[in-house]
Each structure stands twice: as C-alpha cells, then as structure tokens.
Design a protein around this motif. Sequence first.
Motif, PDB file in Angstrom:
ATOM      1  N   ALA C 179       0.837  -1.200   0.000  1.00 28.97           N
ATOM      2  CA  ALA C 179       0.000   0.000   0.000  1.00 28.97           C
ATOM      3  C   ALA C 179       0.869   1.247   0.000  1.00 28.97           C
ATOM      4  O   ALA C 179       0.581   2.228  -0.686  1.00 28.97           O
ATOM      5  CB  ALA C 179      -0.928  -0.005   1.206  1.00 28.97           C
ATOM      6  N   ARG C 180       1.959   1.201   0.787  1.00 26.95           N
ATOM      7  CA  ARG C 180       2.834   2.366   0.843  1.00 26.95           C
ATOM      8  C   ARG C 180       3.413   2.672  -0.543  1.00 26.95           C
ATOM      9  O   ARG C 180       3.512   3.822  -0.953  1.00 26.95           O
ATOM     10  CB  ARG C 180       3.967   2.116   1.840  1.00 26.95           C
ATOM     11  CG  ARG C 180       4.923   3.287   1.944  1.00 26.95           C
ATOM     12  CD  ARG C 180       6.009   3.022   2.964  1.00 26.95           C
ATOM     13  NE  ARG C 180       6.814   1.873   2.592  1.00 26.95           N
ATOM     14  CZ  ARG C 180       7.672   1.289   3.403  1.00 26.95           C
ATOM     15  NH1 ARG C 180       7.831   1.720   4.638  1.00 26.95           N
ATOM     16  NH2 ARG C 180       8.367   0.246   3.004  1.00 26.95           N
ATOM     17  N   ALA C 181       3.780   1.581  -1.269  1.00 34.40           N
ATOM     18  CA  ALA C 181       4.351   1.782  -2.588  1.00 34.40           C
ATOM     19  C   ALA C 181       3.294   2.294  -3.565  1.00 34.40           C
ATOM     20  O   ALA C 181       3.572   3.128  -4.420  1.00 34.40           O
ATOM     21  CB  ALA C 181       4.961   0.471  -3.092  1.00 34.40           C
ATOM     22  N   LEU C 182       2.085   1.793  -3.411  1.00 34.47           N
ATOM     23  CA  LEU C 182       1.018   2.198  -4.340  1.00 34.47           C
ATOM     24  C   LEU C 182       0.538   3.619  -4.070  1.00 34.47           C
ATOM     25  O   LEU C 182       0.067   4.301  -4.976  1.00 34.47           O
ATOM     26  CB  LEU C 182      -0.164   1.230  -4.214  1.00 34.47           C
ATOM     27  CG  LEU C 182       0.000  -0.122  -4.903  1.00 34.47           C
ATOM     28  CD1 LEU C 182      -1.143  -1.045  -4.505  1.00 34.47           C
ATOM     29  CD2 LEU C 182       0.039   0.071  -6.419  1.00 34.47           C
ATOM     30  N   ALA C 183       0.636   4.050  -2.813  1.00 33.60           N
ATOM     31  CA  ALA C 183       0.023   5.310  -2.402  1.00 33.60           C
ATOM     32  C   ALA C 183       0.535   6.498  -3.222  1.00 33.60           C
ATOM     33  O   ALA C 183      -0.209   7.432  -3.492  1.00 33.60           O
ATOM     34  CB  ALA C 183       0.267   5.551  -0.920  1.00 33.60           C
ATOM     35  N   PRO C 186       2.890   5.445  -8.470  1.00 36.89           N
ATOM     36  CA  PRO C 186       4.084   5.492  -9.322  1.00 36.89           C
ATOM     37  C   PRO C 186       3.791   4.887 -10.690  1.00 36.89           C
ATOM     38  O   PRO C 186       2.767   4.215 -10.868  1.00 36.89           O
ATOM     39  CB  PRO C 186       5.059   4.614  -8.548  1.00 36.89           C
ATOM     40  CG  PRO C 186       4.191   3.608  -7.879  1.00 36.89           C
ATOM     41  CD  PRO C 186       2.879   4.285  -7.577  1.00 36.89           C
ATOM     42  N   ASP C 187       4.686   5.124 -11.633  1.00 34.43           N
ATOM     43  CA  ASP C 187       4.568   4.477 -12.934  1.00 34.43           C
ATOM     44  C   ASP C 187       5.044   3.030 -12.865  1.00 34.43           C
ATOM     45  O   ASP C 187       4.528   2.167 -13.556  1.00 34.43           O
ATOM     46  CB  ASP C 187       5.413   5.223 -13.983  1.00 34.43           C
ATOM     47  CG  ASP C 187       4.859   6.611 -14.224  1.00 34.43           C
ATOM     48  OD1 ASP C 187       3.789   6.908 -13.650  1.00 34.43           O
ATOM     49  OD2 ASP C 187       5.485   7.389 -14.962  1.00 34.43           O
ATOM     50  N   VAL C 188       6.064   2.812 -12.041  1.00 39.76           N
ATOM     51  CA  VAL C 188       6.647   1.479 -11.981  1.00 39.76           C
ATOM     52  C   VAL C 188       6.759   1.052 -10.516  1.00 39.76           C
ATOM     53  O   VAL C 188       7.100   1.863  -9.651  1.00 39.76           O
ATOM     54  CB  VAL C 188       8.062   1.461 -12.621  1.00 39.76           C
ATOM     55  CG1 VAL C 188       8.726   0.118 -12.412  1.00 39.76           C
ATOM     56  CG2 VAL C 188       7.981   1.802 -14.093  1.00 39.76           C
ATOM     57  N   LEU C 189       6.441  -0.212 -10.290  1.00 38.76           N
ATOM     58  CA  LEU C 189       6.629  -0.764  -8.943  1.00 38.76           C
ATOM     59  C   LEU C 189       7.772  -1.767  -8.979  1.00 38.76           C
ATOM     60  O   LEU C 189       7.807  -2.638  -9.862  1.00 38.76           O
ATOM     61  CB  LEU C 189       5.359  -1.509  -8.514  1.00 38.76           C
ATOM     62  CG  LEU C 189       4.222  -0.681  -7.927  1.00 38.76           C
ATOM     63  CD1 LEU C 189       2.971  -1.523  -7.849  1.00 38.76           C
ATOM     64  CD2 LEU C 189       4.611  -0.184  -6.544  1.00 38.76           C
ATOM     65  N   TYR C 190       8.698  -1.622  -8.051  1.00 35.65           N
ATOM     66  CA  TYR C 190       9.768  -2.611  -7.926  1.00 35.65           C
ATOM     67  C   TYR C 190       9.476  -3.487  -6.719  1.00 35.65           C
ATOM     68  O   TYR C 190       9.148  -2.986  -5.638  1.00 35.65           O
ATOM     69  CB  TYR C 190      11.113  -1.920  -7.722  1.00 35.65           C
ATOM     70  CG  TYR C 190      11.573  -1.124  -8.923  1.00 35.65           C
ATOM     71  CD1 TYR C 190      12.031  -1.791 -10.057  1.00 35.65           C
ATOM     72  CD2 TYR C 190      11.573   0.261  -8.917  1.00 35.65           C
ATOM     73  CE1 TYR C 190      12.458  -1.071 -11.170  1.00 35.65           C
ATOM     74  CE2 TYR C 190      11.989   0.981 -10.019  1.00 35.65           C
ATOM     75  CZ  TYR C 190      12.436   0.313 -11.141  1.00 35.65           C
ATOM     76  OH  TYR C 190      12.858   1.015 -12.230  1.00 35.65           O
ATOM     77  N   PHE C 191       9.595  -4.791  -6.913  1.00 35.51           N
ATOM     78  CA  PHE C 191       9.385  -5.726  -5.802  1.00 35.51           C
ATOM     79  C   PHE C 191      10.691  -6.474  -5.568  1.00 35.51           C
ATOM     80  O   PHE C 191      11.182  -7.145  -6.481  1.00 35.51           O
ATOM     81  CB  PHE C 191       8.313  -6.757  -6.138  1.00 35.51           C
ATOM     82  CG  PHE C 191       6.928  -6.191  -6.264  1.00 35.51           C
ATOM     83  CD1 PHE C 191       6.503  -5.620  -7.457  1.00 35.51           C
ATOM     84  CD2 PHE C 191       6.035  -6.242  -5.205  1.00 35.51           C
ATOM     85  CE1 PHE C 191       5.216  -5.110  -7.590  1.00 35.51           C
ATOM     86  CE2 PHE C 191       4.753  -5.731  -5.332  1.00 35.51           C
ATOM     87  CZ  PHE C 191       4.343  -5.162  -6.525  1.00 35.51           C
TER      88      PHE C 191
END
Lengths: 320, 650, 345
Positions: C179-183, C186-191
Amino acid sequence: MKLLRLTATATLTALALTACGGEKIGETPAAGGSAPAQDCGAFNLAVNPWVGYEANAAVIAYVAEKNLGCKVTKKDLKEEIAWQGFGTGEVDAIVENWGHDDLRKKYIDEQKTAVAAGETGNKGVIGWYVAPWMAAQYPDITDWNNLNKYAEQFKTSESGDKGQLLDGDPSFVTNDEALVKNLKLNYKVVYAGSEAALITAFRQSEAKKTPLIGYFYEPQWFLSELKLVKINLPKYETGCDADAAKIACDYPEYVLDKIVSKKFADANGPAYKLVKAFTWTNDDQNLVAKYISEDKLSADDAAKKWVEANPDKVKAWLAQ
Amino acid sequence: MPSLVKDRRRLNRPVLVGAVLAAWVLIWIPTRGLDTLGLSPADLTPLHHWLNDVNDTVGANRNSSPFFLYFVNEIRAAVDSFVTFLQDLIAQPSYGRPVPVLGWLGVVAVVAYLSWAFAGWKPAVLAAAGFVFFGLQGLWEESMDTLALTLGAVVISLLIGIPLGIWAGLSDRFHRLVTPVLDFMQTMPTFVYLAPLTLLFLIGPASATIATLIYAMPPAIRLTAHGIRSVPRSAVEATESLGATGWQKLTGVLLPLSKRTIVLGVNQTIMAALSMVTIAALIDAPGLGKTVIKALQTLDVGTAFNAGLAIVVMAVVLDRVTTAAGDRARRTGRPSRFRRPLLAVFAVAAGVCCYLSYTYFWAAEFPDDVSIGSDLSKGADAVARWAQEDLSTATEALKNAVTYALLNPLEALLVQSPWWLVGAVAVLLAVLLGGVRAAITTAVCVALLIGAGLWQDSMTTLAMTIVATVMVMLLGVLFGVWMGRNRLADRIVRPVLDAGQTMPAFVYLVPFLALFSATRFTAIVAAVVFAAPVAIKIVADGVRAIPAATAEAATAAGSSAWQMITKVQLPMARSSLTLAANQGLIYVLSMVVVGGLVGAGALGYDVVAGFSQGQLYGKGLAAGAAIVVLGIMLDRIARASSPSKGSNHP
Amino acid sequence: MTTETVISVRDLWKVFGHKAELVPRSDELKALSRRELIERTGCTAAVREVSFDVAPGEVFVVMGLSGSGKSTLVRCLTRLVEPTAGQVVFEGEDILGAGKRRLRELRRHKFSMVFQNFGLLPYRQVIDNVAYGLEIRGATKTQRLRRAREVIELVGLEGYEHSFPDQLSGGMQQRVGLARALAVDPDVLYFDEPFSALDPLIRRDMQNEVIRLHREVGKTMVFITHDLSEALRLGDRILIMRDGRQVQCGTGDELVGAPADDYVRDFVRDVPRASVLTLRWVMREPRPDDVLDGPELGPDVIVRDAVRTVLAADRPVKVVRDGTLLGVVTAEEILTVVTDVEAAA
C-alpha cells in the motif's frame, strides 16, 4: 473527571490545613543579623584536606564571621590547587602551609600572586614511626642503627626479601628512598598512597601487634588516638638535605605558616589582619582536631567550643 | 584456498603463542634485571619537566591570553550560571531566601511525577521513596547539590554528545576519528586533568561540571552512534526509495528507531556522571562527594558509607527510571484512555506540592528529627570494625596466597625482563593473535610507554591489571552463568552489583586497607569490586540471550547441567565473554589511580602524586597517558584476537 | 522501440570493492569469473553486463538464486545502489545522470519499491506508514490520509488503519508495504523478493493480490524472486541470473521449452511442464502418413488445456496460426509432457 474533582478537593483541603499550621518562608526575619556591621566583605578560605588544617580554618572562619562579620567561603582544595587559586583570585588565604618551597618559588617569587603571612605557631615534624607496642617491646628500635636488625620482621608481600618501609601520602615530600640507600638499610620503600592507608596500617599494627614501620608526621589528629613513636634518624643539620640524592639525615622541623594572596594582603582588611595575627600551639590544634575527628563535631561547633574556652587568645589576635 | 590457510592458522595459533611465552621465560632467566628502565618515584625525565613548563605557561598566561578572555571564560561563565541556577532551584539558599526555591516536598513530587509520566508507576514509587530516603539520611542538601551538578553535566553532555553521536552514526570517517578520542576521554584518569581544569575554568561548579562531562559524554556519543548504525537497513532503504531527503531520513527513521539505544546512552551518561561525584569534590564540587572525602580524612567509615549509600540510591533510582523510560520508548500501542486526564491531575498535584515547598518551612526543609543517618553510620561502622578485627587474619592469608602464587611471578617476569624482550613478546603475540595491524599498534604503544619514561611502572601496573582482569572474568563467568540460568538469582544479585559499581571506592578503601593492608592486592580487590559487576551483567545477559530453541535441543539430547553450561551456554555466549573481558579491562584500568591510594604504587601512585605535588605534575600526566596507552594496547590485541571478528579484509 | 519501453537497461555493471570502476573498463577483468576476480582484485562483481527492456504494463521478473545479483540489480535501477557502469534509461531519461534532486523527484513520483523485510516504521500506525511517501513529498495531512485510506482499502486492510506493524501478521505487514508503494501512484513498482519471508499459503494469497492489482491498476512491475513457480505465475517475461550475469531472458514457456544452458535446464526440471509449455514446444513436423483433417488448435494453447482435445481426437491435431499449418500434435507428444518425461531437445 470524577477523579479530577477528588484530587482537587484533596489538595485544597491540604492547602487549607497547612495554611493554618506551617511557618511561612519570608515572614520571619532572616537569621544571623547579630554580627557587628563591619566592613569585612567576602573572605575565601582554602581548606586543605587534613584535619589539622581544618582546625585552623575552623577557628579562623568562626572568628572572622562572628567577630568581624566577614562572609566566609570555605573551599575544599588540595594544596596545589589552592595555590593556583591565588592567581585566579578565588582563594584569599591558606592557613597551614607545610614548606612547599617549589610552590613558594613559583607563586611568591615568580608569579608574585602570593605572599607569606607569618607562622601559625605550629611545628611540623616528619619522620619514621612505629606503633607504641613495638617501641615498648623493642626499645632499641628507635635508633636507626638498629633498624637492619629488625628488617626481617618488617617483611611483607610487597617488600620481597627486605623490610618494608611504608611511605605515605603523595602530598608530602619524601626522601625515604635516598635515606634507605644512603643509610645502607635493608629496606624497601612501599608507597601506601594516602593518609588513610597509613593510619589504617598503624591502627592494625597496634591492634594485631604486627610489626610496621612507616612515614608519618605531626601535628596529626591520629596521634591523640595512638601515640606513635618516632625513630631517631641521623640528626638534621642545615644543608644536609641540599643534594636530594645524597640525603642521609632526618627531615628538618617544619615551621608551619600562612600564605595569602597578594591582593588580599594589599587590601589589608580585617580578615587579612586576623589571618596575619593568628597563632596557636600544637596542643590547641590537636584539641580542635580531636573535636572534629573523634567527637564528630562540625567544624563550626568545634571552633565555637575552643573559642569560648580561650577568649584571651582570640582577643590577642583581634587586638592587632 | 583461503579457508585452508585459515584452518592451518587456527590450528597452530595456541601452539605458537605457547612457544612465544616459553621463549620469553627462557630468555628472561639469563637477562633478568637488564634494561628494565626503572625510574624512582621522585625522579623525572626531560619530558616530565617539559610538561611541567607547559602547565606553568598556561597558568601564567591565563589573564592575558585572548584564548582565555574570549573563549574559556565565556564557557566558564555559561556553565557556571547554568549549574548555579540548578543549585538555586533545588539545593542552595537563593534569591534572598533562607532555602532553595523548591523544597523537599516539591522536588519529591516533581521527580515522582516525571518518573510516572515517562517510565510508569513502579519507577515513580521507587523514585519518590529514594528521594525521601536522602532526607531521612540527613543528606537532603548534599544530595540535591549532587543532583544539580549531575544534571548540569548530563544535560550539557547530551546537548553536545547526541549531535556528535548522530554525526558518528552517519559518517564512517568521523566515527573512526572520534572513537580513539572517546577511548582517551574514558581511560585518561581524571586526576590528571583536574588541576589544569581549575586553571582553565577556575575553582567552582564549572570546573567540576566540565571534569564530570569529559568522563560522562563518551557513552552518549557512542550509544547514539551505535543506535543510528543499527537501525534496520530495510527501513532506511524504504525511506530512501520514497525519495526522502537527508533530514527526512534522520527525523523520520534514524532517530525514532534508535530512540531506545539513545535512552540507554542517556542512562550510561548519568551513571558515569555520578561516578565522578567524589573525585569532583577534590576541586570543591559541592554535594555528597565532599561528605565522603571529609569522612575519609578522619577514617570515618560510617559517615562515608552513609553518603556513599545516598549516591548508590541516586544511581539506582536514575538507572531504573531511565531504563524503564527506554523500554517504554520501544513499546508501541495506544496509551490508556485515562492517561491524559491523569497527566493533568498529577501535574496539578505536583504543582501544589511545589507551591507548598516554596511557601512553608515544613515542606521546604526536610525535618531532621526523623533522621536515620546516624544509625546507618553506626551500623556500617560496626560491620567495618568487626570485619577488620575478626576477618583480617583470613583475608591476610588470601592476600598472601594470590600475591605469592600469581602476582609476584607475573610481575617479576614483566618488570625484570629487559624492555626489548617484553616489547618483542607483545608485538609477536599481536602478530599471532591479530595480524599486522594489531602488531603495529602494539609496537607504537610500546614505544610510547618507553617515551613516557615510565616503562617499569607500566609493567608493574600491567601485572596488576592482568591479575585483576583474570579475577574479574572468573567472577563474571561464575556469577554470570548462574544469573543467566536463574532469574531469581539475577533479581537478588543485581542490586548488589549496582551498588558495587556506583558506591564510591573511597567509602570502602578504609575497610579494605584494614583487611588487606596497603598492598597491590588491595588495589586489585578494589578494581575487581568495581569491574566485576559489569562483566557479570554482560555474561548473564549473553547467557540469557541464547535462543530457547538451542537450549531445548541440548536438553532434548540429554545434556546434564554441566554439559549445558560448557557445551552450549558458554560457547554460544562467546561474544558476550569477549565483550565482558574488554569492558572488565577498561573498568580495571579506570581504577588504577584509586589503586595508587591503597598501595599499588606504579602508575596509579605517579598520577596521585602528580596531582598532589606541583613538581611531579608532568610525571603524573605522563603516567595518565601511559594508562591510556596500556588500555589501547590490551584492547586492540584482545579485539583483534576475538573470534567474532572476521579475519578477511575485502 | 523507445516509445514501447519504460525501462531500458544496457551493459549494467555493479562491482563492489576498491577501485571497482576499473573492472568494467578492462576487457581482461571483464572476462574473469567472479571467484577469479575476487582473487585478482579483491572486488566482487554483483551485476555483470546486464541488458534488458521492460515494456509498459509488463510484469518483468528477475530470477536467480541467492547471490546471483538480482537484489543488487533492482537497487541499481532505483540507484539505492550506485551502478558502476552502464545505462539505465527510465521513460527516455538516463537516470544514472540524474542529480540528487532529480533522483528524489523520480523516487517520489515515478517509481516505488516493496521490500523483502517490509521496511515498515514500527512506531507508526498502519495509516501513517502508508501515507509516509506522501508525507515525504510534502502532501497535506488531509490529502495524504484520504489517499492512504483509498489504498488501504485497495489492498484489503480496512479496519487495521490504527494498528501498529508489530500487531499484524507477516502477510498483512507486506500488504502495508504494498500500500505504501502504491500510495504515491508510481509508474513502476519494484518488488524485491517481497514474499520470500511469508508462509507458502500466504505467499500464494499475496501473489494473487499482485495479479489482481496488476489487472486493476495496470502498473509496470519489476519483480525479483528466487522462486521459479512464482516467476512463472506472475511474469510476462523472466530474466534468469547467475553469478551476476544474465543467463536467459524470455517468457515462461521459452525458458521451459528451450533452456539456454544446463543451468536453466536444471532450474526448470521440476516445473509441471504441462501447465507451462504451449503446443508450439511439443508439436512435430507432420509425417507423410499423418491424416491432416483433425481438429485445429493455436500454437499458444497450453498443453494442459489441449489434453482433452488431443486425446479425444483419433487423428493428429493440427497446430495452425493464421491458416498456416505449423505442425501436429498427437497423444504421444502430449503424454510425454504430461507424464513429465523430458522431451528430447
């Protein structure tokens, strides 16, 4: 909220109760207004860490406060730091000085921040001592020539195969290593490191009847508890201690004196005059020291007791 | 390939070390007494004379140099007014009043309130009880003077120490730079800089405070840096990946997550400051220390004990309160619903108490008709007298046994060997145990000891230090394992350890002197009393920290208690043992000077004498530096040889 | 090409150690194996000469065993670790040349990251952890709390807004991380191996969650894992790394069907081939005796889905694309795959 109300009530009650019962600060006139209104001012008195000194300081401070109305501040300091204080203006007087030729040279002759203010009347003696039981059992031990005979007895875990000569308080100058060497004594100097260590050692020596020989000095309050016996070393003659490495004679008798800061002396106020005039005997000092060390009186009470018993002496100091 | 090399070295190391030691003894036999570089206590080297001159120059210039006029004097004035303000507040008659602003009731109320607010109920009760106890001892004013001075030193230490700690936590370079300085500040005996401090900052609260904070600040810096450094990498990375600035990283992650460690630093700073109370009394610092020192002049064990006890109580109170506050800092979760109203209510109550203590005598001055101080003194006196009279035969035998069997042979080997032999052995051991870098450090240390002109005294002190550290470790393992395995034992023994750590040595010197005479052994015992508690605590914590699963597995395999201790608990607590030895050593070294007061001679005596006699000042300073050098040398060799450190350098 | 790639990586190197920057410049050193490099220079090459492109909306998986350099690689993409050499072009901009301020801008708005150990702040409640990125970029309190609530709902954490991280299970904590990353949208998510610390069952849940989110928000994702089944489940394309080098890059069935070397082959050995391979990989050339009037299937049909048709037919099934016959499949080929006997390459 209920709790709040409860506490409030409780505190208010407490307030109301105490309002009737307690003595309020500031309502009573400040105590100590009885001193004569003389222009003495502040008097910074160094107190070096031994009881004899404290006795001198106690009596001088007492008289200065009660008779002269000075505001005395006692500062507990080691000698070296007290002398430094002359220069920084934080110390006005040292009232029992044991020699300290090096400090005299530095502060009186070179920096000119201190001046001598006369003798205290006390004589300082430094030497080697044994507990009374030893002197009684081996009467000839008091002659240094016989010391080697007893060396065996004085052996300890610290001295190896020689006799132990317990040296003491690092504040005092010692020639003992040179003495042992030059008198060809079969002893090793062991450094006890503090006055407390020396006194404890002599106490145990007497209590357990264990042999002990060590460095000590008088006047010292402990001598009124246990009368140590001094060993007679080769007599002191002027100049026999000129070369530190070749010393083979007893310590000189120290004339204890008072040192004050130059500024204090130049101002020539009543406190200075008192310090300059102050003089008393070893017995006087021992008595006050005994009040402090054995009777556990505070310095002030001890001084009061002595002053009240010796009004003449005090009057003589103030007369000058 | 590397693993092979390492294995071979590990295999041979004990053999090689044994060989070096054997060679030492063999060479010692024909060369003993040669080149021992002895220097009698009254003799000085040119270096010592030069240091004396430097000291004199400083004193002579203090009224003319701009460095003093515009820098030192300003610092002095600021520190002085700060501490005097604290004293006026709680300790000394002030503002034309015959009593301080806050009387005993107000102080107790404020202390209890703050303890409750930050730490909880139990610490608050303890704090209130502890402070009332000062009053009952008849030492209210002295205790408050000590508290004011300690607080002053601690506040300044933290104001400077925490920012420096943060810096050291963030910058490797600064960390490397500051670590040896901190080592120096903590191992340099206070006696050495006490006299110069009074020259710089004059006699009074400022000097006492500064002397205290020199010793008390290092833990604040170290632990802050440590806290910052041990913040989980993942939290820092997460913050960075969100595009945080440096400041956001610091306030958002680093500081909050290291809060607990920083509070521990505050705690250690307070403890260190309290341990300086008696020594600061030598330059007219007010408070309990003065009572102890005065009592020592007349060998009044009881009075000294009473005041010492007050210091212990203050230390325990402050320790428990800050520790509890630190634990709370870590706890998450919402506070209870009642907390806010209670905070307000108690604040009002504390305010009322303050008002009362400001206004009424009964609440300002502790009533002296309920004093138990003299009873405590008499009790302590009686115990001390009993011990001196009835125990000293047995203790004398113990002293002789240790001295003849352990100390004298070791000292003979160290002191009577030629300096080049000892130096060579030390460097060789460093090579074998730690590698080239440790060896270079050791060689430099040996050179410094010789340069200081105090080689022989250093060796005498080293012998005592080694014996004391060995005893500390014996006790550490013995009690540490016991306490680590047994919670009840831990709870009973811990307060005793606290007392051993915080009771000023000056209090027990006299009884110890009676029991063991003025000897090196007395100095060793004093050091052990001070150093063993910390070693015991570290070992106990290490044993307790062993994962339950490991202990379970060993139990399941049918281990006896003895097997459990020797095969599981001690090996697994190895890093704790190393740490305990290291800390034990540092604590032992910090007692070298006290040892000088009870017959240790050597470096300790040199320092004490340098403090007492002007012409020996330079030598005392050199001796203090020699103690630091010994500490660095032993620490580096020990650290390099400790198994927890990886031996491959990338 | 540039319009169709979000991230374009060229010849990326990361070498740790003293004078690391010299390694990618020297052809001699570049050719050394990792171990030889350590012995020669004391430097460790974590990422060596890696190049790939990621298309918009794609889930790109980087897979390898621990120590293969995959975590370092993903950190190089965001410059949490500073690359030693090469190029990382993000939406047409070479981010290795970006200044500090620009880099912060990118991190605040363009990409965000989910970590293996969550990296949550234990003293903050869930909602404040989720809003943390917004807080950092200076959003007002109302803005960030509103957005945080939305995202919390999106990841299914309603009702836990005011819990603290240590009161949640591992899976839920990682939802907070997600959720923090999505909040920050962003254009790109890194996992970075986000689910390795979780129980298998929860891991499965979370993978489904990522698939769902990908469907719903359609973000480009770069996903690091050491788990092949996870890679195959999530990845549109997979990059396999070994000792810092890329070994093979392709879709799941390409890896299983045509492993580039023994290392990859070993890797994919235990994969249930029937559920990964498509008919393209199992069909054979029609033989003269084949009857070519059977049912038709496309080449991208997964073997598992073709089993029924092929077994039911009494003649070979034709694999046809755009009317062209690519090959045929019979029961024999299907059974070889289903019984997991390795087909001859």
